[in-house]
Motif scaffolding. Structure first.
Motif, short mmCIF file in Angstrom:
data_model
loop_
_atom_site.label_atom_id
_atom_site.label_comp_id
_atom_site.label_asym_id
_atom_site.label_seq_id
_atom_site.Cartn_x
_atom_site.Cartn_y
_atom_site.Cartn_z
N VAL A 112 4.08 10.54 1.02
CA VAL A 112 3.44 9.26 0.56
C VAL A 112 4.52 8.62 -0.07
CG1 VAL A 112 1.56 8.16 -0.67
CG2 VAL A 112 1.06 10.48 0.43
N VAL A 113 4.58 7.10 0.28
CA VAL A 113 5.70 6.11 -0.48
C VAL A 113 4.91 4.92 -0.42
CG1 VAL A 113 8.07 7.40 -0.11
CG2 VAL A 113 6.98 5.80 1.83
N PRO A 114 5.18 4.31 -1.57
CA PRO A 114 4.77 2.88 -1.46
C PRO A 114 5.33 1.90 -0.50
CG PRO A 114 6.00 3.29 -3.41
CD PRO A 114 6.01 4.65 -2.84
N ILE A 115 4.77 0.91 0.17
CA ILE A 115 5.59 -0.02 1.05
C ILE A 115 5.00 -1.26 0.94
CG2 ILE A 115 6.37 1.89 2.69
CD1 ILE A 115 4.03 0.69 4.44
N GLY B 152 0.85 -1.09 -0.03
CA GLY B 152 -0.04 -0.15 -0.01
C GLY B 152 0.83 1.16 -0.11
N ARG B 153 0.18 2.13 0.49
CA ARG B 153 0.94 3.62 0.49
C ARG B 153 0.82 4.12 1.74
NH1 ARG B 153 -1.85 1.84 -3.92
NH2 ARG B 153 -0.36 1.77 -5.62
N TRP C 144 -13.37 -1.89 -8.14
CA TRP C 144 -12.34 -1.73 -7.36
C TRP C 144 -12.48 -1.71 -5.79
CZ3 TRP C 144 -13.45 2.58 -3.97
CH2 TRP C 144 -14.31 3.51 -4.86
N THR C 145 -11.67 -2.06 -4.82
CA THR C 145 -11.68 -1.86 -3.38
C THR C 145 -10.66 -1.05 -3.03
OG1 THR C 145 -10.68 -3.78 -3.24
CG2 THR C 145 -12.90 -3.99 -3.00
N SER C 146 -10.75 -0.30 -2.01
CA SER C 146 -9.73 0.61 -1.39
C SER C 146 -10.00 0.62 0.07
CB SER C 146 -10.17 1.94 -1.89
OG SER C 146 -9.41 2.91 -1.16
N VAL D 27 -2.38 4.79 6.02
CA VAL D 27 -1.93 3.77 4.99
C VAL D 27 -3.01 3.49 3.95
CG1 VAL D 27 -1.09 1.40 4.47
CG2 VAL D 27 -0.20 2.57 6.48
N GLU D 28 -2.95 3.47 2.78
CA GLU D 28 -3.95 3.01 1.80
C GLU D 28 -3.63 1.94 0.95
OE1 GLU D 28 -6.19 3.45 -2.20
OE2 GLU D 28 -3.90 3.31 -1.77
N ALA D 29 -4.54 1.11 0.92
CA ALA D 29 -4.30 -0.03 -0.04
C ALA D 29 -5.45 -0.40 -0.86
CB ALA D 29 -4.25 -1.27 0.80
#
Ligand SMILES: Cc1cc2nc3c(=O)[nH]c(=O)nc-3n(C[C@H](O)[C@H](O)[C@H](O)COP(=O)(O)OP(=O)(O)OC[C@H]3O[C@@H](n4cnc5c(N)ncnc54)[C@H](O)[C@@H]3O)c2cc1C
Length: 154
Positions: free
Chosen positions: A33-36, A21-22, A77-79, A66-68
């Motif tokens: 914000v970074v991807p992880i 996620g981010r 979509w799902t979030s 955190v967003e995934a």
């Protein structure tokens, strides 16, 4: 398109399955914000990093988001959004068992180690120290979108 709220179990399932996620943190009114990659466990996300901006910022201000998401198409979509608190798991006897646990969960995620090391090697010549951390989940919400199956106007 129809959008509905996901229940907590659906949110947990998505976090557990995706493990990516981010991560957003903020310092002095500036978001970052970074991807992880992460490993989900009830009420926690575990992550791995090396020293750098996000770690410095989260030490200063432990409030994170955190967003995934999983995007099949524009209308499918799902979030999931997590609000939580950063806690570092230092390499001390007190945190030894938890660090090992975090590591064993994260090792199941391919590339997790190489990515963090690789990104760190772009900035320093010495071998970076691994930093394990935990995000304590305080709030979690999810949205799921479906294609609207009602007849389209002609
Ligand atoms: C699929 C994927 C998974 C990843 N998983 C992890 C993980 O599990 N753990 C981990 O530590 N890192 C992971 N990364 C790398 C991560 O996104 C960061 O790039 C890295 O951790 C460095 O972040 P930092 O805050 O320490 O930045 P620093 O190395 O301190 O970077 C300094 C500057 O570089 C820029 N920068 C940093 N990262 C990025 C970026 N991703 N894109 C564009 N500019 C950037 C910013 O402007 C920042 O100010 C992953 C990246 C990808 C693409």
């Amino acid at each position: 398109m129809l959008v509905r709220d996901m229940n907590k179990n659906e949110c947990r399932d998505l976090l557990e399955r995706l493990g990516f996620g981010r991560l957003a943190c903020a310092r002095q009114d500036q978001p970052y914000v970074v991807p992880i990659y992460f490993a989900y466990e009830p009420d926690h996300l575990f992550g791995f990093s090396t020293d750098g901006q996000k770690i410095e910022w989260m030490r200063d201000n432990p409030r994170v988001c955190v967003e995934a998401d999983e995007i099949v198409s524009e209308d499918c979509w799902t979030s999931v959004l997590v609000l939580g608190r950063y806690e570092e798991l230092p390499d001390t006897p007190k945190y030894g068992a938890l660090r090992l646990h975090a590591r064993s969960l994260l090792e199941k995620r391919s590339l997790w180690w190489r990515l963090a090391i690789a990104s760190s090697q772009t900035r320093q010549a010495v071998r970076p120290l691994p930093i394990f951390y935990c995000i304590h989940i305080e709030e979690m919400t999810g949205h799921r979108a479906f294609p609207d199956e009602s007849p389209q106007p002609r």
